[in-house]
Motif scaffolding. Sequence first.
Motif, PDB file in Angstrom:
ATOM      1  N   ALA A 103      38.608  50.917  43.421  1.00  0.00           N
ATOM      2  CA  ALA A 103      37.935  50.495  41.894  1.00  0.00           C
ATOM      3  C   ALA A 103      37.932  51.833  41.251  1.00  0.00           C
ATOM      4  O   ALA A 103      37.521  51.927  39.825  1.00  0.00           O
ATOM      5  N   ASP A 104      39.464  52.719  41.770  1.00  0.00           N
ATOM      6  CA  ASP A 104      39.281  54.546  40.750  1.00  0.00           C
ATOM      7  C   ASP A 104      40.235  54.203  40.103  1.00  0.00           C
ATOM      8  O   ASP A 104      41.462  53.844  40.534  1.00  0.00           O
TER       9      ASP A 104
ATOM     10  N   ILE B 298      45.527  45.494  44.251  1.00  0.00           N
ATOM     11  CA  ILE B 298      45.777  44.029  44.419  1.00  0.00           C
ATOM     12  C   ILE B 298      45.915  43.782  45.073  1.00  0.00           C
ATOM     13  O   ILE B 298      45.262  42.275  45.629  1.00  0.00           O
ATOM     14  N   ARG B 299      46.122  44.215  46.559  1.00  0.00           N
ATOM     15  CA  ARG B 299      46.338  43.600  47.457  1.00  0.00           C
ATOM     16  C   ARG B 299      45.140  43.103  48.256  1.00  0.00           C
ATOM     17  O   ARG B 299      44.617  42.257  49.285  1.00  0.00           O
ATOM     18  N   ALA B 300      43.836  44.717  48.015  1.00  0.00           N
ATOM     19  CA  ALA B 300      42.797  44.728  48.910  1.00  0.00           C
ATOM     20  C   ALA B 300      42.291  43.037  48.667  1.00  0.00           C
ATOM     21  O   ALA B 300      41.213  43.083  49.216  1.00  0.00           O
TER      22      ALA B 300
ATOM     23  N   CYS C 243      46.455  46.236  37.998  1.00  0.00           N
ATOM     24  CA  CYS C 243      45.864  45.320  39.658  1.00  0.00           C
ATOM     25  C   CYS C 243      44.925  45.208  39.662  1.00  0.00           C
ATOM     26  O   CYS C 243      44.358  44.448  40.260  1.00  0.00           O
ATOM     27  N   TYR C 244      43.912  46.024  39.036  1.00  0.00           N
ATOM     28  CA  TYR C 244      42.414  45.861  39.854  1.00  0.00           C
ATOM     29  C   TYR C 244      41.478  44.855  39.047  1.00  0.00           C
ATOM     30  O   TYR C 244      41.273  43.429  39.782  1.00  0.00           O
TER      31      TYR C 244
ATOM     32  N   ALA D 136      42.267  36.831  40.179  1.00  0.00           N
ATOM     33  CA  ALA D 136      42.840  35.985  41.183  1.00  0.00           C
ATOM     34  C   ALA D 136      41.762  35.752  42.945  1.00  0.00           C
ATOM     35  O   ALA D 136      41.424  34.356  42.866  1.00  0.00           O
ATOM     36  N   ALA D 137      40.998  36.854  42.836  1.00  0.00           N
ATOM     37  CA  ALA D 137      39.765  37.011  43.791  1.00  0.00           C
ATOM     38  C   ALA D 137      38.182  35.248  43.511  1.00  0.00           C
ATOM     39  O   ALA D 137      38.606  35.142  44.673  1.00  0.00           O
TER      40      ALA D 137
END
Length: 363
Positions: free
Chosen positions: A120-121, A133-135, A189-190, A196-197
């Motif tokens: 998140a940073d 983004i994968r996380a 990306c975040y 999307a999550a």
Amino acid sequence: MSVDSVKSQLTERVFRDVEEITEANIEWEKFAGKKVMITGAGGFISYYLTTSLLNLNDEKNLGIQVFGLVRHMEAAEKKYGKLADRDDFMLIQQDVCDPFDFVELDGLQVDFLIHAASQADAWHFENDPVGTIRANLVGTDNVLQYAKECGAEVLIVSSLKTYGNVTDGSESLSEETQGYVDPDSYKNCYAMGKRAAETLAASYAHQYGMTIKIARPSYIYGAASLTDNRVWAQFMANVVKGEDILLKSNGATFRSFCYVTDTARALFTILLEGKNMQPYNIASDKGNVTIRDFARLAAGAFPERNIKLIFANKEDEVEPVQDFSKNSPEILNPEKLEGLGWEASVDITEGVRRAVAVLEEGL
């Protein structure tokens, strides 16, 4: 007091914060005898969630089994110390981007799953956008797939960054607000991963009848570390070191800040009381300030230290004028969360005093 009780293993001021969480008017009995998994258990907010659940066992004898998923076991074991040896707590080395099998644990089944693993940073956004983004994509899919197999209730810890750039003049953001996020910029990306999550969660809830809660925290602050590069953490490091706080801009950015204990109480409230797939903003009207005002409050939290707010550029000393037709406010409206009975209790000055005291206790 047990030698491995939460109270015996935490510093006095950290324990006060944890105790404040567990003394909140929340239906903790819903956790009695349950298995709770927390991803990203080595992280800042997850540490408070984990130690609060363990303290509930100490104080209320609820018989909760807590499983903390971490990527870096050595760092997590150092962070939790003797708490990692408790019978009601297990650290599991697991990257959320890898499939959950838990073969060695006989196919572990849990009742509640809090998904808080995330990069998140800003450093990660620039240097590891793929991992970031994968996380939120692969990681959330693995979490939801595992929860589906367990029949577990899920809390997805999302973010205010899902709102994107809102320039319609709004001074605060409700859960229905959606601004623009450029999907073709790696810098998002975040934000895009969190969006999307949430859609992935909605899809699982619809298709499989799962119970999934969504939390959108604002900026969480507290006692991080003296080397943390987040702006509010730098201010607190300045206070600990007795340094004047230097702003290299006019500090006009307007944000919702919420102290870690208020945020933890909110997350538990949403998990236990929130409506299925209803996002809830986590924000405190006691913490809606500009970066400039946060710095000013941090400098003034300990008057006896004579810490001043100074500016690198003379022109930045002029008080900025907010223009929400050009700048997204990042101020969250928490009315839906307050409708569940939650209320923030810690203002910025008190939060800074607590965080600084924790940091100094660790020196």
